[in-house]
Design a protein around this motif. Structure first.
Motif, PDB file in Angstrom:
ATOM      1  N   HIS A 153      53.073  36.679  87.342  1.00  0.00           N
ATOM      2  CA  HIS A 153      52.496  37.545  86.518  1.00  0.00           C
ATOM      3  C   HIS A 153      50.687  37.162  86.188  1.00  0.00           C
ATOM      4  N   GLU A 154      50.075  38.041  86.977  1.00  0.00           N
ATOM      5  CA  GLU A 154      48.701  37.078  87.298  1.00  0.00           C
ATOM      6  C   GLU A 154      48.158  36.541  85.672  1.00  0.00           C
ATOM      7  N   LYS A 155      48.193  37.183  84.632  1.00  0.00           N
ATOM      8  CA  LYS A 155      48.445  36.987  83.591  1.00  0.00           C
ATOM      9  C   LYS A 155      48.760  35.655  82.970  1.00  0.00           C
ATOM     10  N   THR A 156      50.090  35.480  82.586  1.00  0.00           N
ATOM     11  CA  THR A 156      50.299  34.456  82.269  1.00  0.00           C
ATOM     12  C   THR A 156      51.627  33.211  83.381  1.00  0.00           C
ATOM     13  N   SER A 157      51.249  33.316  84.559  1.00  0.00           N
ATOM     14  CA  SER A 157      52.512  32.652  85.177  1.00  0.00           C
ATOM     15  C   SER A 157      50.895  31.177  85.529  1.00  0.00           C
ATOM     16  N   GLY A 158      50.148  31.575  85.468  1.00  0.00           N
ATOM     17  CA  GLY A 158      48.873  30.041  85.679  1.00  0.00           C
ATOM     18  C   GLY A 158      48.674  30.015  84.467  1.00  0.00           C
ATOM     19  N   LYS A 159      49.113  30.026  83.598  1.00  0.00           N
ATOM     20  CA  LYS A 159      48.762  29.037  82.347  1.00  0.00           C
ATOM     21  C   LYS A 159      50.073  28.379  81.995  1.00  0.00           C
ATOM     22  N   ALA A 160      51.319  29.621  82.318  1.00  0.00           N
ATOM     23  CA  ALA A 160      52.630  28.740  81.813  1.00  0.00           C
ATOM     24  C   ALA A 160      52.797  27.057  83.537  1.00  0.00           C
ATOM     25  N   TYR A 161      52.207  27.442  84.363  1.00  0.00           N
ATOM     26  CA  TYR A 161      51.954  26.279  85.671  1.00  0.00           C
ATOM     27  C   TYR A 161      51.363  25.354  84.586  1.00  0.00           C
ATOM     28  N   ARG A 162      50.537  25.274  84.427  1.00  0.00           N
ATOM     29  CA  ARG A 162      49.063  24.626  83.308  1.00  0.00           C
ATOM     30  C   ARG A 162      50.066  23.857  82.543  1.00  0.00           C
ATOM     31  N   LYS A 163      50.517  24.841  81.336  1.00  0.00           N
ATOM     32  CA  LYS A 163      50.946  23.912  80.363  1.00  0.00           C
ATOM     33  C   LYS A 163      51.767  22.924  80.707  1.00  0.00           C
ATOM     34  N   ALA A 164      52.780  23.368  82.215  1.00  0.00           N
ATOM     35  CA  ALA A 164      53.997  22.510  82.595  1.00  0.00           C
ATOM     36  C   ALA A 164      53.736  20.879  83.654  1.00  0.00           C
ATOM     37  N   ILE A 165      52.600  21.109  83.781  1.00  0.00           N
ATOM     38  CA  ILE A 165      51.536  20.437  84.644  1.00  0.00           C
ATOM     39  C   ILE A 165      51.545  19.344  83.311  1.00  0.00           C
ATOM     40  N   GLU A 166      50.376  20.046  82.818  1.00  0.00           N
ATOM     41  CA  GLU A 166      49.922  18.783  81.717  1.00  0.00           C
ATOM     42  C   GLU A 166      50.976  18.179  80.948  1.00  0.00           C
TER      43      GLU A 166
END
Length: 172
Positions: A153-166
């Motif tokens: 989902h364009e609005k939430t997936s990128g944020k979730a990925y960044r949080k997990a990576i960080e």
């Protein structure tokens, strides 16, 4: 006339419900988290050697050329590589198309710097029980699955990925 309107409404509702399933972001699968990610084998691949991945955080992104959310996820994956690549993070996109020509046609329209693996026999897809395209597996520096993200989902997936990576980068 009423029958056709009802039929069209039902079809629209069915398509909407189907798209919600593809675009959803689900919690990590408890059965896979903490297990080793399988080796890339049984497919055609750009040069990806297992020793090149040691100590890296890797996002394995399963995708298909026929999948609109997969197309939307590629720019996000590229931005993640650009943002975190110098910190030991990479993406490996794993394609499930039966015909390599479909994969190649899709990739001509995408500008990415990360490697692509073609899971020719669906070995990885079957072993990981991937049911949704796209699906992303975030793997820690020890090769263990940290989280599983199904759909995009364009609005939430990128944020979730960044949080997990960080969170993984902080543990290094």
């Amino acid at each position: 006339m009423s029958y056709n309107r009802s039929k069209n409404s039902l079809l629209t509702l069915s398509l909407l419900l189907a798209s919600l399933n593809v675009y959803s972001l689900k919690a990590a699968s408890p059965s896979l988290v903490g297990t080793p990610f399988p080796e890339l084998s049984g497919g055609s691949t750009e040069s990806i050697a297992a020793q090149d991945l040691k100590g890296k955080i890797v996002m394995y992104d399963f995708w298909a050329s026929w999948c609109p959310p997969c197309k939307a996820s590629f720019p996000v994956m590229q931005s993640l590589v650009e943002e975190y690549g110098d910190q030991g993070f990479t993406v490996i996109a794993i394609n499930e198309d039966e015909k390599p020509s479909k994969m190649t046609k899709f990739l001509k329209r995408q500008k990415v710097s990360f490697p692509i693996h073609h899971d020719v026999n669906h070995t990885l897809i079957e072993s990981l029980k991937v049911k949704t395209m796209p699906s992303a597996f975030l793997v820690d520096q020890d090769g263990m699955i940290h989280s599983v993200h199904e759909g995009f989902h364009e609005k939430t997936s990128g944020k979730a990925y960044r949080k997990a990576i960080e969170s993984l980068l902080k543990k290094r």
